[in-house]
Design an enzyme around this catalytic site. Structure first.
Site, PDB file in Angstrom:
ATOM      1  N   SER A 228     -62.173 -19.415 -27.127  1.00  0.00           N
ATOM      2  CA  SER A 228     -61.707 -18.042 -27.618  1.00  0.00           C
ATOM      3  C   SER A 228     -60.353 -18.529 -28.286  1.00  0.00           C
ATOM      4  O   SER A 228     -59.930 -19.708 -29.147  1.00  0.00           O
ATOM      5  CB  SER A 228     -61.584 -16.804 -26.609  1.00  0.00           C
ATOM      6  OG  SER A 228     -61.368 -15.797 -27.321  1.00  0.00           O
ATOM      7  N   ASP A 329     -71.675 -12.321 -30.991  1.00  0.00           N
ATOM      8  CA  ASP A 329     -70.237 -12.255 -30.740  1.00  0.00           C
ATOM      9  C   ASP A 329     -69.557 -11.395 -31.640  1.00  0.00           C
ATOM     10  O   ASP A 329     -69.516 -11.709 -32.688  1.00  0.00           O
ATOM     11  CB  ASP A 329     -69.617 -13.598 -30.696  1.00  0.00           C
ATOM     12  CG  ASP A 329     -68.338 -13.856 -30.133  1.00  0.00           C
ATOM     13  OD1 ASP A 329     -67.666 -12.624 -30.206  1.00  0.00           O
ATOM     14  OD2 ASP A 329     -67.862 -14.819 -29.630  1.00  0.00           O
ATOM     15  N   HIS A 361     -69.643 -12.719 -26.785  1.00  0.00           N
ATOM     16  CA  HIS A 361     -68.177 -13.654 -26.607  1.00  0.00           C
ATOM     17  C   HIS A 361     -68.252 -14.030 -24.994  1.00  0.00           C
ATOM     18  O   HIS A 361     -67.614 -15.117 -24.732  1.00  0.00           O
ATOM     19  CB  HIS A 361     -67.123 -12.481 -26.909  1.00  0.00           C
ATOM     20  CG  HIS A 361     -65.849 -13.598 -27.136  1.00  0.00           C
ATOM     21  ND1 HIS A 361     -65.613 -14.571 -27.951  1.00  0.00           N
ATOM     22  CD2 HIS A 361     -64.661 -13.365 -26.430  1.00  0.00           C
ATOM     23  CE1 HIS A 361     -64.454 -14.836 -27.939  1.00  0.00           C
ATOM     24  NE2 HIS A 361     -64.044 -14.362 -26.992  1.00  0.00           N
TER      25      HIS A 361
END
Length: 420
Positions: A228, A329, A361
């Site tokens: 991320s 995601d 995600h």
């Protein structure tokens, strides 16, 4: 379909390698060169590791003091952050969702937390620099018979809630497969902005490159990974280092020491994501504060930086790049990795993109590992790390499946209410 892009429906992947040593190591020591004369020193370092480990472990009183200091620091940062956020509907909803999400996954978090705090194979808060957050955690395999491959990991957290302990599940899983993991902490906003985060990550990577042999790691097999926001920070750090080296600048570590960059669910073009993040609750004003103003968005967008003709020499320095992303995601859309992969390929970099159909995600980084069994992403990473090592690959083929840590119904419900 492009031969460098792989799409995975639900499962599929591959295999595995790590050891110990002294806590107080000079982070500024010259990085270890790749030459035959250093081989003996590395082997001796592995032999000395188990002796040094126990003699440098902090006492319970020191551990409690450090925990109190960390709690004070995080509490202060949270209060400062709340002043930036104000009372906004979206972030309050996200915060409530996060609380419910964490509660559902708590059985797994408790088990991983116990491992993190009480395993003798986890070495927490090793100092790598002078700033308050310049710490890293090391996850060492049980087997310390030979130098192990290493993953330097930069955790996510939207640039504001990242913390090294967030990588404990990954560290545990990789250590079980004979890989050393170094989870690098860094200053979050508002304690630091993007340039500070890159500086911290670079110092952490330098420490790993220079000192990992003293913990049983192989300096010739170091891989860099980010998840991320951590994938973004790691990519910016790697590219920044490559540009410095292409200009002949003296540095404390070299891009040539990194065999692979693994980017998991990362954002690589910030100009395309400002509005998306704003709608998700990371308000434009805060995001621009993190990135040091709108004028810096291009500078901190690896995808855009690579298209600048002035960085062409730096591209040849980059290691192989493997990007992972779930097509489900909605925190950072998978088009981010797809677009970055296309640009990397167009400028001649070695890149591979793996897309996981329908994965969110948090599926790849949390729910799937907590589910136990065969973790597709983990197998992909281990297969790359152990490529060319027939002994490790054979061991991977017979490795037992990971134990389930959270009941399936809780995982499914957590997935539905996840704020990520």
């Amino acid at each position: 379909m492009d031969s460098n892009i792989e799409r995975r429906s639900t499962n599929g992947g591959s295999p595995r390698e790590a050891s110990p040593a002294a806590e107080d190591v000079d982070p500024e020591s010259p990085f270890l060169r790749r030459n035959s004369s250093s081989g003996g020193r590395r082997r001796r370092a592995v032999g000395e590791a188990s002796f040094n480990l126990r003699s440098h472990r902090p006492s319970f009183r020191q551990e409690m003091g450090h925990a109190a200091a960390e709690t004070y620091l995080v509490t202060g940062l949270t209060l400062t952050l709340l002043r930036y956020l104000g009372i906004g509907y979206r972030w309050i909803v996200q915060l409530l969702a996060l609380g419910c999400y964490a509660l559902l996954l708590m059985p797994g978090f408790i088990q991983v937390g116990y491992y993190y705090f009480f395993s003798k194979h986890v070495h927490r808060s090793i100092i790598y620099g002078e700033q308050p957050r310049n710490r890293l955690d090391l996850y060492l395999p049980i087997n310390s018979s030979a130098p192990k491959p290493v993953v330097a990991f930069v955790t996510g957290g939207a640039w504001i809630i990242g913390y090294k302990a967030w990588g404990s599940l990954l560290g545990k899983r990789l250590a079980e497969r004979d890989v050393i993991v170094a989870c690098i902490d860094y200053r979050n906003f508002p304690q630091g902005t993007m340039s500070d985060m890159i500086k911290d990550a670079s110092q952490g990577i330098s420490f790993v490159c220079n000192n990992i042999a003293r913990y049983g790691g192989d300096p010739n097999r170091i891989h860099l990974m980010g998840q991320s926001a951590g994938a973004h920070i790691a990519a910016c750090t790697l590219l920044d280092q490559a540009m410095k080296e292409s200009k002949g600048e003296n540095t404390s570590w070299s891009v040539t020491q990194i065999k692979t960059y693994f980017g998991l669910s990362g954002p690589y073009n910030l100009l395309d994501l400002v509005d998306h993040f704003h709608k998700r609750g990371l308000y434009r004003r805060i995001f621009l504060g993190i990135m040091e103003g709108e004028q810096s968005l291009q500078r901190y967008s690896p995808e855009l930086t690579l298209q600048d003709q002035s960085v062409q020499l730096a591209i040849s320095c980059l290691p192989q790049i493997i990007l992972f992303h779930g097509t489900g995601d909605y925190s950072i859309p998978s088009i981010s990795s797809e677009s970055f992969a296309n640009v990397l390929k167009s400028v001649g970099a070695q890149v591979k993109l793996v897309l996981y159909e329908g994965k969110t995600h948090t599926d790849l980084f949390l729910q799937d590992p907590l589910r136990g069994g065969r973790d597709e992403l983990l197998e992909e990473i281990i297969a790359v790390i152990h490529a060319g090592d027939d002994v490790a690959l054979a061991s991977d083929a017979t490795a037992p499946e990971a134990r389930r840590l959270v009941p399936e119904w809780q995982l499914k419900l957590a997935r539905e209410i996840s704020p990520f």
